[in-house]
Design an enzyme around this catalytic site. Structure first.
Site, PDB file in Angstrom:
ATOM      1  N   GLU A 190       0.830 -11.971  -3.275  1.00  0.00           N
ATOM      2  CA  GLU A 190      -0.633 -12.140  -3.287  1.00  0.00           C
ATOM      3  C   GLU A 190      -1.221 -11.840  -4.662  1.00  0.00           C
ATOM      4  O   GLU A 190      -2.392 -12.104  -4.916  1.00  0.00           O
ATOM      5  CB  GLU A 190      -1.278 -11.280  -2.189  1.00  0.00           C
ATOM      6  CG  GLU A 190      -1.429  -9.797  -2.471  1.00  0.00           C
ATOM      7  CD  GLU A 190      -0.123  -8.998  -2.365  1.00  0.00           C
ATOM      8  OE1 GLU A 190       0.958  -9.606  -2.193  1.00  0.00           O
ATOM      9  OE2 GLU A 190      -0.192  -7.763  -2.488  1.00  0.00           O
ATOM     10  N   HIS A 244       4.904  -8.499  -4.429  1.00  0.00           N
ATOM     11  CA  HIS A 244       3.526  -8.803  -4.020  1.00  0.00           C
ATOM     12  C   HIS A 244       3.139 -10.249  -4.356  1.00  0.00           C
ATOM     13  O   HIS A 244       2.459 -10.482  -5.355  1.00  0.00           O
ATOM     14  CB  HIS A 244       2.562  -7.877  -4.773  1.00  0.00           C
ATOM     15  CG  HIS A 244       2.554  -6.477  -4.297  1.00  0.00           C
ATOM     16  ND1 HIS A 244       1.620  -5.994  -3.408  1.00  0.00           N
ATOM     17  CD2 HIS A 244       3.356  -5.436  -4.591  1.00  0.00           C
ATOM     18  CE1 HIS A 244       1.848  -4.720  -3.167  1.00  0.00           C
ATOM     19  NE2 HIS A 244       2.895  -4.348  -3.873  1.00  0.00           N
ATOM     20  N   GLY A 258       0.859  -1.173   0.000  1.00  0.00           N
ATOM     21  CA  GLY A 258       0.000   0.000   0.000  1.00  0.00           C
ATOM     22  C   GLY A 258       0.890   1.216   0.000  1.00  0.00           C
ATOM     23  O   GLY A 258       1.815   1.311  -0.807  1.00  0.00           O
ATOM     24  N   GLU A 259       0.664   2.096   0.948  1.00  0.00           N
ATOM     25  CA  GLU A 259       1.514   3.283   1.067  1.00  0.00           C
ATOM     26  C   GLU A 259       1.966   3.338   2.521  1.00  0.00           C
ATOM     27  O   GLU A 259       1.155   3.522   3.426  1.00  0.00           O
ATOM     28  CB  GLU A 259       0.734   4.525   0.648  1.00  0.00           C
ATOM     29  CG  GLU A 259       1.621   5.623   0.062  1.00  0.00           C
ATOM     30  CD  GLU A 259       2.483   6.276   1.128  1.00  0.00           C
ATOM     31  OE1 GLU A 259       3.680   6.517   0.877  1.00  0.00           O
ATOM     32  OE2 GLU A 259       1.971   6.513   2.234  1.00  0.00           O
ATOM     33  N   SER A 260       3.274   3.175   2.726  1.00  0.00           N
ATOM     34  CA  SER A 260       3.757   2.911   4.078  1.00  0.00           C
ATOM     35  C   SER A 260       3.582   4.088   5.034  1.00  0.00           C
ATOM     36  O   SER A 260       3.350   3.876   6.224  1.00  0.00           O
ATOM     37  CB  SER A 260       5.213   2.462   4.038  1.00  0.00           C
ATOM     38  OG  SER A 260       6.030   3.445   3.453  1.00  0.00           O
ATOM     39  N   ARG A 275       6.213  -0.028  -7.523  1.00  0.00           N
ATOM     40  CA  ARG A 275       6.874   1.048  -6.766  1.00  0.00           C
ATOM     41  C   ARG A 275       7.571   0.464  -5.521  1.00  0.00           C
ATOM     42  O   ARG A 275       7.376   0.909  -4.383  1.00  0.00           O
ATOM     43  CB  ARG A 275       5.879   2.124  -6.365  1.00  0.00           C
ATOM     44  CG  ARG A 275       6.108   3.361  -7.227  1.00  0.00           C
ATOM     45  CD  ARG A 275       5.014   4.364  -7.213  1.00  0.00           C
ATOM     46  NE  ARG A 275       4.614   4.832  -5.904  1.00  0.00           N
ATOM     47  CZ  ARG A 275       5.078   5.896  -5.281  1.00  0.00           C
ATOM     48  NH1 ARG A 275       6.002   6.629  -5.824  1.00  0.00           N
ATOM     49  NH2 ARG A 275       4.620   6.256  -4.118  1.00  0.00           N
ATOM     50  N   CYS A 323       6.010  -5.392   0.513  1.00  0.00           N
ATOM     51  CA  CYS A 323       6.159  -4.054  -0.068  1.00  0.00           C
ATOM     52  C   CYS A 323       6.027  -2.953   0.994  1.00  0.00           C
ATOM     53  O   CYS A 323       6.926  -2.824   1.819  1.00  0.00           O
ATOM     54  CB  CYS A 323       5.181  -3.901  -1.224  1.00  0.00           C
ATOM     55  SG  CYS A 323       5.736  -2.667  -2.393  1.00  0.00           S
ATOM     56  N   ARG A 357      13.075   3.212  -0.084  1.00  0.00           N
ATOM     57  CA  ARG A 357      11.725   3.250  -0.658  1.00  0.00           C
ATOM     58  C   ARG A 357      11.772   3.616  -2.136  1.00  0.00           C
ATOM     59  O   ARG A 357      12.659   4.336  -2.566  1.00  0.00           O
ATOM     60  CB  ARG A 357      10.860   4.275   0.084  1.00  0.00           C
ATOM     61  CG  ARG A 357      10.468   3.851   1.471  1.00  0.00           C
ATOM     62  CD  ARG A 357       9.589   4.891   2.144  1.00  0.00           C
ATOM     63  NE  ARG A 357       8.343   5.119   1.425  1.00  0.00           N
ATOM     64  CZ  ARG A 357       7.418   6.001   1.807  1.00  0.00           C
ATOM     65  NH1 ARG A 357       7.596   6.719   2.885  1.00  0.00           N
ATOM     66  NH2 ARG A 357       6.320   6.155   1.098  1.00  0.00           N
TER      67      ARG A 357
END
Ligand code: GLN
Length: 195
Positions: free
Chosen positions: A176, A174, A46-48, A135, A78, A104
């Protein structure tokens, strides 16, 4: 077997779907009480920064650390890897559990997302693991207790993209999204050995 999936933001649904396919009870974790009785936790991509801020707000930082210290397995994919790291080179809320230094967005912007076939230590089978990087971060340095599980080529060098430190597991990519449940099964084996 009951696995918690941190569900504050990001790709948690996809992890749940894989767990359910494997016959594992998946619970969405948004509040500390959701962690009761889990055998392990997955922290999705996601967005850390956003994930970290929400985790602070929902008072999940300490309960997640306690779970890890109690020996329960934690797996960060991620943004989840970034959130589990000790050092990401900037100030943002972190669990700070895993002795790795992370860079990152190391492979560029969203348009530089890519896929690669990786040889992953401990993930059995006779075919490579098709890994999807969005990303993605990379692991620049690891501490003494950290085992490197996979590397990928970047600018003519090999950089670390999966690692394990005892009950802690991290991947820059990822699994998943790969339609290959071998990495999830690897994590479940870690969880089984703790129950
Ligand atoms: N770039 C994101 C971050 O730094 C991680 C991207 C992802 O989880 N796919 O938090």
């Amino acid at each position: 077997m009951k696995i918690g999936v941190l569900a504050l933001q990001g790709a948690f649904i996809e992890h749940e779907a894989v767990l359910k396919r494997l016959g594992v009870d998946a619970v969405e974790v948004r509040l500390p009480a959701d962690l009761d009785g889990v055998d392990g936790v997955i922290i999705p991509g996601g967005e850390s920064t956003t994930m970290g801020k929400l985790a602070v707000q929902y008072q999940l930082i300490e309960p997640l650390r306690e779970l890890a210290h109690a020996g329960k397995p934690l797996w960060g994919t991620c943004a989840g890897l970034i959130f589990m790291a000790k050092d990401v080179g900037r100030d943002q809320p972190l669990l700070g559990l895993m002795d790795v230094t992370v860079q990152r967005n190391a492979f560029g912007r969203q348009v530089d997302s890519f896929e690669a076939n990786l040889n992953i230590q401990g993930v059995d089978g006779d075919r490579l693991f098709h890994a999807i990087f969005i990303r993605a971060p990379l692991i620049e340095a690891v501490g003494a207790g950290v085992e490197v599980l996979a590397r990928v080529e970047k600018d003519d060098a090999e950089v670390i993209v999966a690692a394990r430190q005892g009950n802690l597991l991290v991947t820059s990519f990822h699994p998943e999204l790969s339609n290959d449940d071998r990495f999830h099964r690897y994590f479940l084996k870690m969880a089984e050995s703790k129950t």
